[in-house]
Design an enzyme around this catalytic site. Structure first.
Site, PDB file in Angstrom:
ATOM      1  N   SER A 204       0.787  -1.228   0.000  1.00 33.49           N
ATOM      2  CA  SER A 204       0.000   0.000   0.000  1.00 33.49           C
ATOM      3  C   SER A 204       0.821   1.281   0.000  1.00 33.49           C
ATOM      4  CB  SER A 204      -0.963   0.008   1.190  1.00 33.49           C
ATOM      5  OG  SER A 204      -0.255  -0.122   2.395  1.00 33.49           O
ATOM      6  N   HIS A 232      -5.897  -3.709  -1.973  1.00 31.06           N
ATOM      7  CA  HIS A 232      -5.706  -2.816  -3.128  1.00 31.06           C
ATOM      8  C   HIS A 232      -5.712  -3.551  -4.465  1.00 31.06           C
ATOM      9  CE1 HIS A 232      -4.659   0.694  -0.643  1.00 31.06           C
ATOM     10  NE2 HIS A 232      -4.112  -0.211   0.163  1.00 31.06           N
ATOM     11  N   LYS A 263     -11.752   0.523  -0.809  1.00 28.45           N
ATOM     12  CA  LYS A 263     -10.881   0.976  -1.913  1.00 28.45           C
ATOM     13  C   LYS A 263     -11.730   0.990  -3.197  1.00 28.45           C
ATOM     14  CE  LYS A 263      -7.627   0.213   1.238  1.00 28.45           C
ATOM     15  NZ  LYS A 263      -7.390   1.247   2.220  1.00 28.45           N
TER      16      LYS A 263
HETATM   17  C1  LIG Z   1      -3.310  -3.374   2.627  1.00 31.26           C
HETATM   18  C2  LIG Z   1      -4.428  -2.883   3.490  1.00 31.26           C
HETATM   19  N1  LIG Z   1      -5.072  -3.768   4.266  1.00 31.26           N
HETATM   20  C3  LIG Z   1      -6.078  -3.391   5.071  1.00 31.26           C
HETATM   21  C4  LIG Z   1      -6.478  -2.080   5.145  1.00 31.26           C
HETATM   22  C5  LIG Z   1      -7.584  -1.679   6.072  1.00 31.26           C
HETATM   23  O1  LIG Z   1      -8.769  -1.509   5.352  1.00 31.26           O
HETATM   24  P1  LIG Z   1      -9.984  -0.655   5.946  1.00 31.26           P
HETATM   25  O2  LIG Z   1      -9.805   0.746   5.534  1.00 31.26           O
HETATM   26  O3  LIG Z   1     -11.187  -1.297   5.341  1.00 31.26           O
HETATM   27  O4  LIG Z   1      -9.960  -0.848   7.423  1.00 31.26           O
HETATM   28  C6  LIG Z   1      -5.843  -1.124   4.359  1.00 31.26           C
HETATM   29  C7  LIG Z   1      -6.269   0.285   4.433  1.00 31.26           C
HETATM   30  O5  LIG Z   1      -5.562   1.211   4.331  1.00 31.26           O
HETATM   31  C8  LIG Z   1      -4.778  -1.532   3.518  1.00 31.26           C
HETATM   32  O6  LIG Z   1      -4.127  -0.640   2.769  1.00 31.26           O
END
Ligand SMILES: Cc1ncc(COP(=O)(O)O)c(C=O)c1O
Length: 417
Positions: A204, A232, A263
């Protein structure tokens, strides 16, 4: 200490300070940034979060109209008329919330339908919903990996994965280093009840991908399970947006895929998809699902409609990729270091926390809204802007952003060629 430039690292677990004293100390960081008009967080928007945003200037109070690159709303689903309509219909039929956890009355037919849709999307037997991607990772790992187990994780997996691994043993391997992963697996083979290799589908901060084929092959060789957080990847990679595992053709080799609706699906909420018996087990014991009110009906309907749209209307994902390729080409041509990104997440490397914050301010004054990624989101020498391209940006938006960046580079000098 008088002229010390603080970083966010300076305020974690401060020796001898109680919680209030630690919080007061942190004010020094904010003061230091405010003195340079460079505090770039906690910004309030008066419009929807998307490619164009109106934000309130922390240092004047007026509303600035911006072209924005902060959101992971890759496909613009948060404002898609069909998504909004689906959410409105769900509110009329089911109300705004469930006010009960899934196993004790908070489970309605659209929860089940969305779970089946997600299972099908990922080629898995079943899926379970959570109120966020964060809650999904916490719920999965806290349940499945304990004292007798070990998680072998890529150093760049998302914070929520790390936060879920508090009850188990962890070995962190250097990012995408398959040789190292192989050597760790060799050492731990046969020594733990469960060995789990955990990677992200798209990293990310850097926007690069895991070496998923090699990861799966190594895991199989040493009897390990593979878990992937594809927050993502879904709606971006794979046939019809099925995600990174599909992109690499290894869906059947992945034990569990976790994901989010925050996302490409334009809303909020999360899930895990995997084998029937694993999901059934999680429905009863995965605490962030079992002890938390279920995902609200309009969100379920919105996520479900977003999946229908990106799987059935290929032009939506195509526009995202056209924009992504265009921006990367323009930035590279202008000499910016965009790292190894292979996705719409495009880092523009600056490698200096303060400079990154100051550049963000200059860009804001030019009507560009980007968020600096500084420690602890990235290592201290890796500060950058995390520029998220979406299908909602126009070519003019992208050109204007590149021009503004080149303009600011004259003062701050962060191009590499
Ligand atoms: C790779 C990854 N996993 C999990 C999450 C968490 O997702 P959420 O925003 O639904 O809590 C994010 C959010 O930034 C992320 O980038």
């Amino acid at each position: 200490m008088k002229n010390k430039m603080f970083t966010l690292r300076d305020f974690i677990d401060i020796p001898g300070k109680n919680i209030y004293e630690s919080a007061d100390c942190f004010q020094k960081f904010i003061d230091q940034m405010d003195a340079r008009k460079a505090y770039a967080f906690d910004i309030t928007s008066t419009s929807a979060i998307g490619a164009r945003m109106n934000i309130i200037d922390r240092y004047g109070g007026e509303v600035i109209k911006t072209t924005s690159f902060v959101t992971n709303n890759y496909l613009g689903m948060n404002k898609h008329p069909k998504v909004l309509k689906a959410a409105q219909k769900a509110i009329e039929k089911y109300g705004i919330g469930t006010c009960a956890a899934p196993p004790i009355g908070g489970y309605i037919n659209i929860h089940s339908e969305l779970e089946q849709k997600l299972a099908k999307l990922h080629g898995k037997e079943d899926a379970i919903l959570y109120t966020s991607g964060y809650a999904a990772n916490i719920g999965v790992y806290q349940l499945l990996l304990n004292k007798s187990d070990i998680a072998i994780v890529d150093m760049y997996v998302h914070a929520s994965v790390y936060d879920g691994l508090g009850k188990t043993n962890i070995k962190i391997f250097k990012h995408n280093d398959m040789e190292y992963l192989g050597s760790v697996l060799k050492v731990v083979e046969g020594k733990y009840r469960n060995i789990a290799v955990i990677v992200d589908g798209v990293y990310s901060q850097d926007g690069d991908l895991p070496k998923l084929v090699e990861t799966c092959d190594l895991a199989k060789k040493y009897g390990a399970f593979v878990f992937i957080d594809d927050a993502h990847g879904v709606g971006v990679f794979g046939k019809g947006g099925k995600g990174t595992a599909d992109h690499f053709g290894v869906e059947d080799k992945i034990d569990l895929i976790t994901g989010t609706f925050s996302k490409s699906m334009g809303t909020s909420g999360g899930y895990a998809a995997g084998a029937k018996q694993l999901i059934k087990y999680m429905r009863h014991y995965s605490r962030s699902n079992t002890f938390s009110a279920s995902v609200s009906p309009p969100i379920v309907a919105a996520a479900s409609k977003a999946i229908d749209l990106f799987t059935q209307e290929p032009h939506i994902i195509k526009t995202l990729w056209d924009n992504t390729r265009y921006l990367k080409k323009q930035l590279t041509k202008r000499g910016f270091d965009i790292g190894k990104s292979e996705s719409p997440i495009t880092p523009v490397m600056v490698r200096d926390d303060m400079k990154t914050m100051l550049i963000a301010r200059k860009l804001l004054e030019k009507g560009i809204y980007v968020i600096p990624a500084i420690y602890p989101a990235v290592r201290l020498r890796d500060s950058r802007f995390r520029v998220n391209v979406t299908a909602s940006h126009t070519k003019e938006d992208l050109d204007y952003f590149c021009e503004a960046l080149s303009d600011v580079d004259k003062e701050f000098n962060f191009t590499v060629s």
